[in-house]
Design a protein around this motif. Structure first.
Motif, PDB file in Angstrom:
ATOM      1  N   THR A 109       9.219  -6.983 -13.601  1.00 51.24           N
ATOM      2  CA  THR A 109       9.238  -6.701 -12.156  1.00 51.24           C
ATOM      3  C   THR A 109       7.943  -6.015 -11.718  1.00 51.24           C
ATOM      4  N   LEU A 110       6.940  -6.820 -11.415  1.00 48.43           N
ATOM      5  CA  LEU A 110       5.682  -6.255 -10.898  1.00 48.43           C
ATOM      6  C   LEU A 110       5.228  -6.965  -9.629  1.00 48.43           C
ATOM      7  N   ALA A 111       5.711  -8.192  -9.439  1.00 45.80           N
ATOM      8  CA  ALA A 111       5.259  -8.976  -8.281  1.00 45.80           C
ATOM      9  C   ALA A 111       6.264  -8.864  -7.147  1.00 45.80           C
ATOM     10  N   VAL A 112       5.750  -8.918  -5.924  1.00 46.14           N
ATOM     11  CA  VAL A 112       6.615  -8.944  -4.736  1.00 46.14           C
ATOM     12  C   VAL A 112       6.310 -10.254  -4.035  1.00 46.14           C
ATOM     13  N   ALA A 113       7.335 -11.097  -3.910  1.00 45.74           N
ATOM     14  CA  ALA A 113       7.160 -12.440  -3.359  1.00 45.74           C
ATOM     15  C   ALA A 113       5.980 -13.154  -4.033  1.00 45.74           C
TER      16      ALA A 113
ATOM     17  N   GLU B 242       3.320 -12.007  -5.325  1.00 43.50           N
ATOM     18  CA  GLU B 242       1.992 -11.388  -5.173  1.00 43.50           C
ATOM     19  C   GLU B 242       1.960 -10.013  -5.855  1.00 43.50           C
ATOM     20  N   PHE B 243       0.753  -9.584  -6.254  1.00 40.50           N
ATOM     21  CA  PHE B 243       0.627  -8.306  -6.956  1.00 40.50           C
ATOM     22  C   PHE B 243      -0.050  -7.224  -6.117  1.00 40.50           C
ATOM     23  N   GLU B 244      -0.163  -7.467  -4.817  1.00 38.10           N
ATOM     24  CA  GLU B 244      -0.905  -6.535  -3.970  1.00 38.10           C
ATOM     25  C   GLU B 244      -0.353  -5.109  -4.086  1.00 38.10           C
ATOM     26  N   PHE B 245       0.959  -4.999  -4.066  1.00 40.22           N
ATOM     27  CA  PHE B 245       1.608  -3.689  -4.114  1.00 40.22           C
ATOM     28  C   PHE B 245       1.239  -2.950  -5.411  1.00 40.22           C
ATOM     29  N   THR B 246       1.421  -3.619  -6.536  1.00 32.31           N
ATOM     30  CA  THR B 246       1.127  -2.982  -7.830  1.00 32.31           C
ATOM     31  C   THR B 246      -0.350  -2.612  -7.926  1.00 32.31           C
ATOM     32  N   LYS B 247      -1.205  -3.538  -7.506  1.00 30.69           N
ATOM     33  CA  LYS B 247      -2.651  -3.269  -7.584  1.00 30.69           C
ATOM     34  C   LYS B 247      -3.025  -2.063  -6.739  1.00 30.69           C
ATOM     35  N   GLN B 248      -2.476  -2.040  -5.545  1.00 32.92           N
ATOM     36  CA  GLN B 248      -2.854  -0.984  -4.601  1.00 32.92           C
ATOM     37  C   GLN B 248      -2.292   0.371  -5.043  1.00 32.92           C
ATOM     38  N   ARG B 249      -1.048   0.410  -5.485  1.00 30.61           N
ATOM     39  CA  ARG B 249      -0.443   1.684  -5.882  1.00 30.61           C
ATOM     40  C   ARG B 249      -1.123   2.261  -7.110  1.00 30.61           C
ATOM     41  N   LEU B 250      -1.620   1.373  -7.995  1.00 27.34           N
ATOM     42  CA  LEU B 250      -2.170   1.860  -9.265  1.00 27.34           C
ATOM     43  C   LEU B 250      -3.695   1.868  -9.306  1.00 27.34           C
ATOM     44  N   GLY B 251      -4.322   1.396  -8.256  1.00 27.89           N
ATOM     45  CA  GLY B 251      -5.799   1.437  -8.238  1.00 27.89           C
ATOM     46  C   GLY B 251      -6.403   0.414  -9.179  1.00 27.89           C
ATOM     47  N   LEU B 252      -5.768  -0.742  -9.273  1.00 26.73           N
ATOM     48  CA  LEU B 252      -6.222  -1.754 -10.230  1.00 26.73           C
ATOM     49  C   LEU B 252      -6.674  -3.001  -9.481  1.00 26.73           C
ATOM     50  N   ARG B 253      -7.608  -2.813  -8.594  1.00 27.49           N
ATOM     51  CA  ARG B 253      -7.965  -3.877  -7.650  1.00 27.49           C
ATOM     52  C   ARG B 253      -8.487  -5.143  -8.316  1.00 27.49           C
ATOM     53  N   GLY B 254      -9.375  -4.967  -9.302  1.00 31.98           N
ATOM     54  CA  GLY B 254     -10.061  -6.160  -9.824  1.00 31.98           C
ATOM     55  C   GLY B 254      -9.326  -6.883 -10.940  1.00 31.98           C
ATOM     56  N   ALA B 255      -8.065  -6.565 -11.187  1.00 27.28           N
ATOM     57  CA  ALA B 255      -7.388  -7.127 -12.360  1.00 27.28           C
ATOM     58  C   ALA B 255      -7.077  -8.605 -12.191  1.00 27.28           C
ATOM     59  N   ARG B 256      -7.073  -9.324 -13.313  1.00 26.78           N
ATOM     60  CA  ARG B 256      -6.531 -10.690 -13.319  1.00 26.78           C
ATOM     61  C   ARG B 256      -5.015 -10.588 -13.195  1.00 26.78           C
TER      62      ARG B 256
ATOM     63  N   ASP C  61       0.687   0.285   7.411  1.00 26.93           N
ATOM     64  CA  ASP C  61       2.097   0.182   7.782  1.00 26.93           C
ATOM     65  C   ASP C  61       2.928   0.476   6.525  1.00 26.93           C
ATOM     66  N   PRO C  62       3.448   1.691   6.410  1.00 30.28           N
ATOM     67  CA  PRO C  62       4.133   2.055   5.158  1.00 30.28           C
ATOM     68  C   PRO C  62       5.361   1.200   4.873  1.00 30.28           C
ATOM     69  N   PHE C  63       6.029   0.714   5.927  1.00 32.70           N
ATOM     70  CA  PHE C  63       7.255  -0.047   5.684  1.00 32.70           C
ATOM     71  C   PHE C  63       6.938  -1.348   4.944  1.00 32.70           C
ATOM     72  N   SER C  64       5.964  -2.087   5.455  1.00 31.91           N
ATOM     73  CA  SER C  64       5.701  -3.391   4.823  1.00 31.91           C
ATOM     74  C   SER C  64       4.858  -3.264   3.556  1.00 31.91           C
ATOM     75  N   THR C  65       4.018  -2.233   3.463  1.00 32.14           N
ATOM     76  CA  THR C  65       3.134  -2.184   2.292  1.00 32.14           C
ATOM     77  C   THR C  65       3.667  -1.295   1.177  1.00 32.14           C
ATOM     78  N   TYR C  66       4.659  -0.459   1.476  1.00 38.45           N
ATOM     79  CA  TYR C  66       5.146   0.461   0.442  1.00 38.45           C
ATOM     80  C   TYR C  66       6.659   0.390   0.285  1.00 38.45           C
ATOM     81  N   GLN C  67       7.399   0.613   1.403  1.00 37.00           N
ATOM     82  CA  GLN C  67       8.846   0.758   1.248  1.00 37.00           C
ATOM     83  C   GLN C  67       9.543  -0.562   0.882  1.00 37.00           C
ATOM     84  N   VAL C  68       9.189  -1.640   1.573  1.00 40.74           N
ATOM     85  CA  VAL C  68       9.831  -2.923   1.249  1.00 40.74           C
ATOM     86  C   VAL C  68       9.444  -3.391  -0.164  1.00 40.74           C
ATOM     87  N   PRO C  69       8.152  -3.392  -0.518  1.00 39.50           N
ATOM     88  CA  PRO C  69       7.817  -3.835  -1.885  1.00 39.50           C
ATOM     89  C   PRO C  69       8.489  -2.983  -2.967  1.00 39.50           C
TER      90      PRO C  69
END
Ligand code: SF4
Length: 645
Positions: free
Chosen positions: A411-415, A417-431, A576-584
């Motif tokens: 469980t790392l992807a949301v729909a 996509e990995f934007e949430f995981t990348k953004q929360r963990l500071g892992l922008r450039g990851a494959r 927008d915390p709801f769409s970028t943090y709470q929902v994911p």
């Protein structure tokens, strides 16, 4: 089978006619496993970071373990739980060793998991044991200590989780005299370090990993030098937990228990080494009184609450606060003057000053990157400072500092996509890679969302939800987890449902977690009512678990101080915390909870969500898009038919 020479690539290992197909008794080719292994192999070779969502049943453990071994680097593997750590070390590594020959691998746990030989020997001479139970447990430990190689308490299966005698003889750092200890050469901790230094694969858990990373120059100081030797790459399994665990170790905690334990340990040492005096007793009593008064300022009752207005609080309570700091310093000075056992007093001196340092940070630093909050649990008060955003810290201390980090979980992807995981963990450039599960979810699982339940906030919800649960459990013949987002709702619904169904019901909180799970596994048709601690890391394959019911979409409680601070920080940055943090975050939690049901290709069952926001709101689609492709219905008759089939 004699050891084989190492395969050169993971394709030669996982491919259709690869080595695994020859070795494994129930081998099945899994294209996802090969795909993941090649991605990990590539990331290690090309010094890249990688995030992989690998559905249950992919065989992801071997998919990262084999490329890690083949890489020739020292790789740390960090797991979310000690169970997975043990499974890797005692099952997967030996399986590979049968074929690849001996591997240089070890596991490391936190110090409190290991016995302290010195304390065991001291306990034989000094009266530290209380009651028959402690004496009996100690006898078992004493005999085991003579033969154990590792000193890891997990070897003593009969020792209760909460053993009070273990707390007295474990190797936690605060009382360790290190190289001055006469047992240093034989010490289990020394041995663990030595083995780790010689290992290529080091298996740790997230708590140890981040505790180590934080002391290797953490954000608010601390002792220099960690315990995990230098490594070339790290692989996090169950990586969805990283943000919380990192926040815990990059943060600061000072608790009333730390004061109690310090006073108890100082008094015990004074008794053992005969340096007790009226003055010392007086100092400890004063320190205890001051600390009790100070912690009482934070009120009574369990729960977590934000702490604001440090400055005003400090002005109002400055005298008491300074008295507490002074009492800690007096304890430290007293201990520095002890000549009877200087080497044993030094760790206590450090501890007294460390508590003072943390308390000063919490009260005075005012660092805006942290959220300051209070947690009351039982008799304890915990003053916490947690970084609001760990992404920058992780980027600097981890991702920037090593060549390769691989993060994996179901469980790392949301729909997708990995934007949430990348953004929360500071892992922008990851494959990134999504490896679909090996299971046929559409055939194996039915997701049922009743449409007629009242709004979850209405007073009528509990009664209606309880009726719905009784109906579902009648069709499933029990065999269910009923998972809740709040303790209060769990109790209310349990009280209504447990008398209505003819199956044994188990309730979280009425026994230790593992004992409840064992009972669930052993009791035909049992139903377990639980909250968040059963949403993950629980594995009940087979018919015994055929239904998972969840009361609500698992949004984090918005009034929780850490969540509140994170939401506010995103809003302040214009997001927008709801769409970028709470929902994911909730989508990942829902996927975790439902993930309890299908654990093998032969499992089948029903998932029920008693919250129809998933079908009635726009954001509900994100939840659907994040879940595996289960069959779906809003009609309870389909549930009945599913179980009749
Ligand atoms: S070195 Fe520390 S942990 Fe090890 S036996 Fe001595 S006191 Fe115990």
């Amino acid at each position: 089978m004699p050891p084989t020479t190492k395969p050169l690539t993971v394709r030669q290992f996982f491919g259709r006619k690869g080595l695994l197909s020859e070795w494994h008794p129930s081998y099945e080719f899994r294209s996802g496993q090969l795909e993941m292994a090649e991605a990990v192999e590539g990331a290690l070779r090309e010094k890249k970071h990688l995030i992989v969502e690998a559905g249950t049943g992919t065989g992801k453990t071997l998919a990262y373990l084999v490329p890690a071994i083949l890489s020739g680097k020292r790789v740390v593997i960090s797991t979310g739980t000690k169970n997975l750590q043990e499974q890797l070390y005692f099952k997967d590594i030996p399986f590979l060793e049968q074929h690849l020959g001996p591997l240089r691998a070890c596991y490391m746990k936190g110090r409190a998991n290991y016995a302290c030989r010195q304390k065991i020997y001291d306990a034989e001479k000094e009266p530290i044991l209380e009651g028959l139970e402690e004496v009996a447990d100690f006898r078992v430990i004493r005999e085991w200590e003579k033969t154990t190689e590792s000193g890891d308490r997990a070897e003593i299966k009969t020792l209760p989780e909460s053993s009070s005698v273990w707390a007295k003889i474990n190797a936690r750092g605060e009382l360790c005299t290190g190289q001055k200890c006469t047992q240093f050469e034989r010490c289990f901790i020394t041995k663990m370090h030595q083995v780790a230094q010689k290992s290529d694969i080091i298996i740790v858990n997230h708590h140890l990993f981040f505790a180590d990373l934080a002391v290797k120059g953490g954000p608010v100081g601390g002792e220099a030098g960690g315990i995990i030797p230098d490594y070339g790459a790290v692989i996090f399994d169950e990586a969805h937990d990283i943000e919380d665990v990192a926040g815990q170790y990059f943060g600061v905690t000072v608790s009333s228990y730390q004061f109690d334990e310090l006073a108890r340990d100082v008094a015990a040492l004074a008794r053992r080494k005969n340096f007790g005096s009226k003055e010392l007793d007086h100092t400890l009593t004063i320190a205890g009184d001051r600390a009790a008064q100070f912690f009482a300022l934070f009120g009574a009752g369990d729960g977590r609450s934000a702490f604001r207005g440090q400055e005003a609080f400090l002005i109002r309570n400055e005298e008491l606060y300074r008295d507490v700091l002074a009492a800690l310093e007096i304890i430290a000075l007293n201990l520095e003057l002890v000549h009877a056992a200087p080497e044993e007093a030094i760790p206590l001196v450090h501890r007294a000053r460390e508590i003072a340092r943390r308390l000063q940070f919490w009260m005075e630093s005012g660092e805006r990157a942290y959220v300051y909050w209070i947690e009351k649990r039982g008799r304890g008060t915990f003053l916490q400072a947690t970084p609001i955003d760990v992404s920058q810290l992780l980027d600097e201390k981890l991702f920037d500092a090593i060549d390769t980090a691989v993060l994996t979980s179901a469980t790392l992807a949301v729909a997708g996509e990995f934007e949430f995981t990348k953004q929360r963990l500071g892992l922008r450039g990851a494959r990134t890679l999504v490896v679909p599960s090996h299971f046929d979810y559409a055939a194996q699982a039915l997701l049922y969302v009743p449409q007629s339940l009242p709004d979850r906030r209405s007073p009528a919800f509990v009664a209606a939800a309880a009726r719905e649960i009784v109906e579902i459990l009648t069709h499933s013949r029990g065999r269910a987890f009923v998972l809740f987002t709040s303790y209060q709702q769990m109790r209310q619904i349990y009280d209504r449902v447990s008398f209505e169904i003819p199956y044994q019901t188990l309730l979280q909180g009425t026994g230790p977690r593992n004992a409840l799970l064992e009972e669930f596994r052993a009791t035909p048709n049992a139903v377990l009512f639980a909250t968040s601690s059963f949403w993950q890391g629980v594995d009940v394959p087979g018919e015994q678990l055929s239904c998972v019911i969840i009361d609500k979409l698992p949004f984090a409680v918005p009034s929780d101080p850490v969540v509140e601070a994170r939401v506010a920080a995103i809003r302040n940055d214009g997001g927008d915390p709801f769409s970028t943090y709470q929902v994911p975050q909730a989508a990942i939690a829902l996927k975790q909870g439902f993930g309890r049901l299908i654990r093998s290709r032969s499992d089948r069952g029903v998932l029920a969500l008693l919250d129809n926001r998933i079908t009635k709101t726009r954001y509900g689609q994100i939840f659907f898009d994040s879940l595996p492709h289960y069959a779906f219905t809003t009609n309870r008759e389909d549930v009945e038919k599913f179980f009749e089939r």
